[in-house]
Design an enzyme around this catalytic site. Structure first.
Site, PDB file in Angstrom:
ATOM      1  N   SER A  22       0.832  -1.201   0.000  1.00 12.12           N
ATOM      2  CA  SER A  22       0.000   0.000   0.000  1.00 12.12           C
ATOM      3  C   SER A  22       0.868   1.253   0.000  1.00 12.12           C
ATOM      4  CB  SER A  22      -0.891   0.014   1.250  1.00 12.12           C
ATOM      5  OG  SER A  22      -0.086   0.220   2.408  1.00 12.12           O
ATOM      6  N   SER A  25       4.063   2.303   2.760  1.00  8.13           N
ATOM      7  CA  SER A  25       4.569   1.042   3.299  1.00  8.13           C
ATOM      8  C   SER A  25       6.079   0.880   3.146  1.00  8.13           C
ATOM      9  CB  SER A  25       3.852  -0.143   2.627  1.00  8.13           C
ATOM     10  OG  SER A  25       4.101  -0.147   1.234  1.00  8.13           O
ATOM     11  N   GLU A  94       7.065   3.287  -8.951  1.00 10.34           N
ATOM     12  CA  GLU A  94       5.670   3.621  -9.285  1.00 10.34           C
ATOM     13  C   GLU A  94       5.206   2.877 -10.532  1.00 10.34           C
ATOM     14  OE1 GLU A  94       3.912   5.043  -7.138  1.00 10.34           O
ATOM     15  OE2 GLU A  94       5.274   6.248  -5.941  1.00 10.34           O
ATOM     16  N   CYS A 153      -6.497   1.801  13.380  1.00  6.70           N
ATOM     17  CA  CYS A 153      -6.403   0.896  14.531  1.00  6.70           C
ATOM     18  C   CYS A 153      -4.984   0.490  14.905  1.00  6.70           C
ATOM     19  CB  CYS A 153      -7.249  -0.348  14.275  1.00  6.70           C
ATOM     20  SG  CYS A 153      -6.555  -1.454  13.027  1.00  6.70           S
ATOM     21  N   TYR A 178      -4.715  10.242   0.925  1.00  8.78           N
ATOM     22  CA  TYR A 178      -4.697   8.798   1.138  1.00  8.78           C
ATOM     23  C   TYR A 178      -4.285   8.464   2.564  1.00  8.78           C
ATOM     24  CZ  TYR A 178      -4.764   8.329  -3.954  1.00  8.78           C
ATOM     25  OH  TYR A 178      -5.111   8.394  -5.266  1.00  8.78           O
TER      26      TYR A 178
END
Length: 192
Positions: A22, A25, A94, A153, A178
């Site tokens: 993601s 990361s 990318e 979380c 994002y």
């Protein structure tokens, strides 16, 4: 884990390494680390990125924590074959923004004895496979999936949740647009 030693020119073998995950990361950070190690090993390295990625710099590949490496921006993956002359290692950042021909380009490079290291998002903001990355993962010798931390979380995150209402597939952005989320938080955020 990875074959990062100097390549014996009389017996060169190419391969493909994928670094995916993601946003936020550490994909680009890991790509830069591997490319720098190749340079330390006196290997000839060339790095490419899509020309549309101008978030941090127009030419350099730059990680979120501001490490950078010189690169060549290209508009189409076929241009990589033109510029990747007399090299041992090719890095591509990318990769999700490249056309589907990137799979063929990477396989040609690897077939000619070049180590190819590709970094990119494996899923788009809706959680679907993104661009040529899934096909590259299928043909690569090595796949590393890196994870961010869920901003809701604190668990491991592997989804890139778009916080804006824009629905176009390609939208360059950072933390304002994002956030990385785990599966449970991503499902809640998407309203599923």
């Amino acid at each position: 884990m990875f074959l990062e030693s100097a390549i014996n020119p009389s017996h060169r073998r190419g391969w493909i390494e994928i670094i995916c995950g993601s946003m936020f990361s550490g994909k680009t950070e890991e790509l830069i680390r591997r490319l720098n190690r190749a340079r330390i090993a006196k290997q000839r390295v060339e790095i490419f990125k899509p020309s549309i990625d101008t978030r941090y710099d127009e030419t350099n590949v730059v990680s979120h924590n501001e490490n950078s490496i010189t690169s060549t921006p290209v508009q189409a993956s076929s241009q990589i074959l033109i510029y990747a002359n007399n090299v041992d290692v090719v890095g591509i950042d990318e990769a999700q923004f490249f056309d589907d021909e990137l799979v063929s380009v990477c396989n040609k490079l690897a077939g000619s004895g070049i180590r190819v290291i590709v970094a990119g998002l494996d899923m788009d903001f809706t959680g679907k496979p993104f661009g040529p990355i899934p096909d590259l993962m299928a043909t690569a010798e090595y796949v590393t999936k890196v994870h961010a931390i869920c901003m809701q979380c604190g668990n491991l995150a592997h989804y890139s949740h778009r916080k804006t209402a824009d629905e176009k597939l390609v939208m360059l952005g950072e933390t304002e647009s994002y956030e990385p989320l785990c599966r449970e938080c991503f499902t809640k955020a998407r309203g599923k």
